[in-house]
Scaffold this active site. Structure first.
Site, mmCIF file in Angstrom:
data_model
loop_
_atom_site.group_PDB
_atom_site.id
_atom_site.type_symbol
_atom_site.label_atom_id
_atom_site.label_comp_id
_atom_site.label_asym_id
_atom_site.label_seq_id
_atom_site.Cartn_x
_atom_site.Cartn_y
_atom_site.Cartn_z
ATOM 1 N N ASP A 245 49.558 40.641 41.001
ATOM 2 C CA ASP A 245 48.173 40.626 41.469
ATOM 3 C C ASP A 245 48.097 40.310 42.961
ATOM 4 O O ASP A 245 48.101 39.154 43.358
ATOM 5 C CB ASP A 245 47.403 39.582 40.660
ATOM 6 C CG ASP A 245 45.916 39.610 40.872
ATOM 7 O OD1 ASP A 245 45.425 40.551 41.506
ATOM 8 O OD2 ASP A 245 45.234 38.678 40.393
ATOM 9 N N GLU B 35 39.730 38.886 48.097
ATOM 10 C CA GLU B 35 39.265 39.240 46.751
ATOM 11 C C GLU B 35 39.330 38.055 45.807
ATOM 12 O O GLU B 35 38.481 37.905 44.927
ATOM 13 C CB GLU B 35 40.101 40.397 46.198
ATOM 14 C CG GLU B 35 39.569 41.006 44.897
ATOM 15 C CD GLU B 35 40.041 40.291 43.638
ATOM 16 O OE1 GLU B 35 39.443 40.504 42.565
ATOM 17 O OE2 GLU B 35 41.016 39.505 43.711
ATOM 18 N N GLU B 36 40.322 37.191 45.992
ATOM 19 C CA GLU B 36 40.519 36.067 45.076
ATOM 20 C C GLU B 36 39.528 34.931 45.302
ATOM 21 O O GLU B 36 39.471 33.996 44.503
ATOM 22 C CB GLU B 36 41.946 35.524 45.205
ATOM 23 C CG GLU B 36 43.047 36.501 44.817
ATOM 24 C CD GLU B 36 43.111 36.768 43.319
ATOM 25 O OE1 GLU B 36 42.272 36.208 42.582
ATOM 26 O OE2 GLU B 36 43.984 37.534 42.890
#
Length: 452
Positions: A186, A220-221
């Protein structure tokens, strides 16, 4: 016509200017809906997946294996915890320009809302965090019809790269070799597979390079600020009344889906729930009001409540991330709080979060009319993605992505190698074969999105 061409080129340069939580308990509403395997539907929010979809030959190594593994390794070896993504961004700019000959630009996040046409600098990265934008073709930066995108930030802590072979020579690496490290799944696996897929299609002359654009975002995280910046700049340019500008037909997002094509994912909302009581001596609780006690009662009701469900996305689930309150064991606490993350399965992208918030607010009033304050932090309902593509098994994700952060009327596809169940853990990793399967999967999706 010349004025239009200049505007298109200006637009090309102007562009530069929340994970799955499985709550283990015995309550019905905190689990996904059970899907009968015998049903006609191929969508399951419950199954633990195995690799599927168009795959590379696992007996004979694909010609791109060396480049794929080298790129994947380089990305993992560069720490890029959210808000510290600059070094991996610099690496990608250099790789895309010098190794592949692409046009690659840095899109800085700072200042984007005030002047979206002047936020780039190709060489000076001291301005702060930036997205990486790349075009395989230099003929017209504004012509791409398909956006291929993923994120380059990762969750903490940094975990070094490792591959389970005695030697890193090409001969020793098989499709069963296991690669681990932070971001190995990820989402640096998606980044590497997407770049190789695009390059393979171009080399085979299966696509027109001018039809494609690559976007690798930061943040994004955490808040999705990278994709949100891109979306604002892109849509500001699109709304310009000077000329009509082309729009993306489709966006292909890279996230760990076990190489299954996602039909969408749950929405998300959450925030901080605060309870206010009356402090006093712990020997006389009936004379005062314990903030922690009423907070616990409210949280129990929220967990037990049906906050909405749907056939595709299952049940809305709640994660109580943190709880705080009180000053001492012998003092009835005046204040207490909890941070909640709620995965929304009800309604649609526009309405789902409001449905859940209304249900939670009702519960809080039932527990205590005056004690609670809920500070909601944004949110959205379930996000739909297109999964009607031949050759893929399908799934539904319970985690969040950047899909809702890019506004537009394009079709969205969500796909990538690796499992979300290891993505943020100490054992994050995947097999070489999973990476190679993803390359073939992305090639299929790109050609499908282009109508090739």
């Amino acid at each position: 016509m010349k004025a239009t061409s200049n505007l298109l080129l200006l637009w090309g340069t102007s562009l530069l200017s929340p994970s799955s939580a499985f709550v283990i308990d015995n309550h019905h509403y905190q689990h996904p809906l059970v899907v009968d395997d015998s049903s006609s539907s191929s969508i399951s929010p419950l199954k633990i997946f195995t690799s599927s979809g168009p795959s590379a030959n696992k007996e004979d190594a694909p010609s791109y294996r060396k480049n794929l593994l080298s790129l994947h390794k380089s990305l993992i070896e560069i720490p890029s915890i959210s808000r510290t993504e600059q070094e991996v961004g610099k690496f990608l700019l250099d790789y895309l320009r010098n190794n592949l000959g692409y046009i690659a630009k840095a899109q800085f996040l700072e200042g984007s809302s005030s002047d979206p046409f002047s936020q780039y600098d190709d060489d000076d990265h001291s301005q702060g965090r930036f997205n990486v934008l790349a075009w395989p073709s230099s003929h017209n930066l504004s012509s791409p019809r398909v956006l291929v995108t993923s994120h380059i930030d990762v969750v903490p802590p940094f975990i070094p790269y490792h591959i389970s072979t005695s030697s890193e020579s090409d001969e020793e690496i098989t499709s069963d070799a296991f690669i681990s490290g932070r971001g190995s799944v990820d989402a640096k696996a998606s980044v590497a597979a997407q770049i190789v897929a695009v390059e393979e299609l171009i080399r085979a002359k299966e696509v027109d390079p001018a039809d494609l654009m690559l976007l690798f975002v930061v943040g994004e995280e955490i808040s999705g600020d990278g994709m949100k910046t891109f979306s604002v700049v892109y849509n500001d340019a699109e709304k310009s009344k000077k000329e009509e500008l082309p729009r993306f037909k489709a966006a292909i997002y890279g996230e760990p889906t076990e190489n299954k094509l996602s039909c969408g994912h749950k929405g998300h909302t959450g925030g901080v729930l605060k309870a206010t009581g009356i402090a006093g001596h712990s020997g006389y609780p009936w004379l005062f009001k314990s903030a922690t006690e009423i907070l616990v009662k409210a949280l129990a009701k929220i967990i037990d409540a049906d906050l909405g469900s749907s056939e595709r996305y299952g049940n809305t689930t709640v994660n109580i991330g943190t709880i705080a309150g009180g000053v001492a064991a012998n003092v009835i606490p005046k204040e207490a709080s909890a941070k909640l993350a709620i995965r929304v399965a009800a309604g649609n992208q526009a309405t789902g979060a409001d449905i859940v918030r209304s249900a939670v607010d009702k519960i809080l009033k039932e527990v205590d009319e005056e004690a609670f304050t809920m500070e909601w932090a944004g949110g959205y309902g379930p996000v739909e993605c297109d999964c009607d593509v031949d050759g893929f098994e399908t799934m539904v994700a319970s985690y969040g992505t950047d899909v809702p952060n890019f506004e537009g009327d394009h079709v969205s596809y969500l796909y990538g190698p690796g499992s979300i169940l290891v993505a943020h853990g100490d054992d994050e990793g995947l097999k070489v074969g999973d990476l190679e399967t993803a390359v073939e999967g992305y090639k299929t999706l790109i050609k499908h999105a282009l109508g090739a």
